[in-house]
Motif scaffolding. Structure first.
Motif, PDB file in Angstrom:
ATOM      1  N   TYR A 172       0.830  -1.205   0.000  1.00 46.69           N
ATOM      2  CA  TYR A 172       0.000   0.000   0.000  1.00 46.69           C
ATOM      3  C   TYR A 172       0.864   1.254   0.000  1.00 46.69           C
ATOM      4  O   TYR A 172       0.537   2.251  -0.666  1.00 46.69           O
ATOM      5  CB  TYR A 172      -0.925   0.003   1.213  1.00 46.69           C
ATOM      6  N   VAL A 173       1.968   1.241   0.734  1.00 52.05           N
ATOM      7  CA  VAL A 173       2.894   2.378   0.732  1.00 52.05           C
ATOM      8  C   VAL A 173       3.479   2.567  -0.671  1.00 52.05           C
ATOM      9  O   VAL A 173       3.605   3.697  -1.160  1.00 52.05           O
ATOM     10  CB  VAL A 173       4.010   2.172   1.776  1.00 52.05           C
ATOM     11  N   LEU A 176       0.947   4.196  -2.822  1.00 51.77           N
ATOM     12  CA  LEU A 176       0.864   5.631  -2.528  1.00 51.77           C
ATOM     13  C   LEU A 176       1.979   6.388  -3.227  1.00 51.77           C
ATOM     14  O   LEU A 176       1.753   7.468  -3.801  1.00 51.77           O
ATOM     15  CB  LEU A 176       0.946   5.837  -1.011  1.00 51.77           C
ATOM     16  N   ARG A 180      -1.125   5.606  -7.246  1.00 55.95           N
ATOM     17  CA  ARG A 180      -2.289   4.752  -7.524  1.00 55.95           C
ATOM     18  C   ARG A 180      -3.371   5.033  -6.485  1.00 55.95           C
ATOM     19  O   ARG A 180      -3.179   4.798  -5.295  1.00 55.95           O
ATOM     20  CB  ARG A 180      -1.878   3.287  -7.502  1.00 55.95           C
ATOM     21  N   ARG A 181      -4.514   5.513  -6.950  1.00 57.05           N
ATOM     22  CA  ARG A 181      -5.565   5.946  -6.033  1.00 57.05           C
ATOM     23  C   ARG A 181      -6.413   4.797  -5.500  1.00 57.05           C
ATOM     24  O   ARG A 181      -6.800   4.803  -4.329  1.00 57.05           O
ATOM     25  CB  ARG A 181      -6.471   6.960  -6.748  1.00 57.05           C
ATOM     26  N   ILE A 184      -5.261   2.999  -2.311  1.00 59.29           N
ATOM     27  CA  ILE A 184      -5.331   3.868  -1.128  1.00 59.29           C
ATOM     28  C   ILE A 184      -6.758   3.923  -0.593  1.00 59.29           C
ATOM     29  O   ILE A 184      -6.991   3.823   0.620  1.00 59.29           O
ATOM     30  CB  ILE A 184      -4.823   5.277  -1.473  1.00 59.29           C
ATOM     31  N   CYS A 188      -8.154   2.507   3.113  1.00 58.23           N
ATOM     32  CA  CYS A 188      -8.929   3.324   4.057  1.00 58.23           C
ATOM     33  C   CYS A 188     -10.277   2.682   4.369  1.00 58.23           C
ATOM     34  O   CYS A 188     -10.716   2.669   5.533  1.00 58.23           O
ATOM     35  CB  CYS A 188      -9.124   4.727   3.491  1.00 58.23           C
ATOM     36  N   PHE A 215      -6.650  13.631   0.511  1.00 58.40           N
ATOM     37  CA  PHE A 215      -6.814  12.777  -0.666  1.00 58.40           C
ATOM     38  C   PHE A 215      -7.130  13.605  -1.906  1.00 58.40           C
ATOM     39  O   PHE A 215      -6.673  13.264  -3.014  1.00 58.40           O
ATOM     40  CB  PHE A 215      -7.912  11.746  -0.429  1.00 58.40           C
ATOM     41  N   TYR A 218      -3.884  14.955  -3.000  1.00 56.91           N
ATOM     42  CA  TYR A 218      -3.094  13.863  -3.584  1.00 56.91           C
ATOM     43  C   TYR A 218      -3.614  13.482  -4.964  1.00 56.91           C
ATOM     44  O   TYR A 218      -2.830  13.308  -5.909  1.00 56.91           O
ATOM     45  CB  TYR A 218      -3.144  12.653  -2.639  1.00 56.91           C
ATOM     46  N   VAL A 222      -1.697  13.436  -8.888  1.00 55.81           N
ATOM     47  CA  VAL A 222      -1.309  12.087  -9.300  1.00 55.81           C
ATOM     48  C   VAL A 222      -0.484  12.119 -10.582  1.00 55.81           C
ATOM     49  O   VAL A 222       0.508  11.389 -10.735  1.00 55.81           O
ATOM     50  CB  VAL A 222      -2.559  11.201  -9.472  1.00 55.81           C
TER      51      VAL A 222
END
Length: 256
Positions: A172-173, A176, A180-181, A184, A188, A215, A218, A222
């Motif tokens: 997942y990190v 991020l 890649r949305r 993430i 959540c 978000f 972010y 992207v």
């Protein structure tokens, strides 16, 4: 025909969502979630396939959408008309076995996630089919193992299940950092749902508002993040080529 099938899939998914909102206790049940995913994620994908179906084998898009309709219908039917499972599947619950099984799922997901990263760039940037799709299917198994381990960690108040889920957390990190949305949002949702269902805790409003704001920032950057990653990758590839040339020249000199 394709448009008719897309509308049929959308109506089936919408009917599950409507069923979920008619009563308060249904909105968190599986059919409502399944219908929402169909409307918000699958229908746009089908519309995109409809636009490029001239580049695909004849009739393949219609078959895909028809199979999607069957999947939604059978998933709903399995939920509404489920019966008592056979005696062979009536296992006794055991935390240790569940943790071991979740650990196996995490290992499988991590291995196939690494295999995806070893695929050539031209394969990753093109439409996925064959081997990449198979790798992605098994890589997604790690998410289920991660969810189970988080449930056990919240239930037992132990850090050990969290340690077992570290490979998925690291993925997942990486998502991020790669811009890649979808992973993430998936992370959540998983954490928020597990916190509610296991510990009956809701995130405070300030945290929700802060998360949505971050978000949005972010998501709006992207493109910049992905462009930066591509530039770094190209520079590393150039450095690698330079290193290969230097090593070749040195080997030639040694032969001389």
């Amino acid at each position: 025909m394709t448009s008719l099938l897309i509308w049929l899939f959308a109506l089936i998914s919408l009917s599950l969502c409507i069923w979920g909102v008619l009563k308060k206790d249904r909105i968190l049940q599986f059919p409502c979630f399944f219908g929402a995913v169909g409307l918000l994620q699958v229908v746009p994908e089908f519309i995109g396939l409809d636009r490029i179906q001239k580049e695909m084998p004849e009739g393949s898009v219609d078959r895909i959408i028809f199979m999607g309709c069957l999947c939604v219908i059978m998933a709903a039917a399995g939920y509404f008309y489920s019966r008592r499972p056979p005696a062979v599947f009536l296992w006794e619950y055991n935390d240790s076995r569940l943790m071991a099984g979740a650990g196996v799922l995490v290992i499988i997901g991590t291995i196939f996630g690494l295999l995806i990263s070893t695929l050539p760039d031209d394969v990753l940037r093109s439409a996925w089919t064959g081997k990449p799709v198979a790798y992605l299917f098994f890589a997604k198994i790690g998410v289920y193992g991660f969810s189970i381990l988080v449930i056990l960690a919240l239930k037992k108040k132990s850090w050990f299940p969290f340690l077992l889920s570290l490979p998925i957390l690291m993925s997942y990190v990486g998502a991020l950092a790669a811009g890649r949305r979808t992973p993430i949002v998936e992370f959540c949702i998983v954490v928020a749902c597990l916190a509610w269902f296991v510990r009956r805790r809701l995130p405070p409003r300030w945290l929700m508002l802060s998360g949505v704001t971050l978000f949005m920032i972010y998501a709006s950057n992207v493109g910049v993040i992905r462009e930066t990653n591509e530039n770094v990758s190209s520079r590393l590839e150039r450095l690698k080529n330079v290193g290969d040339r230097i090593s070749r020249s040195e080997s030639l000199r040694s032969w001389e």
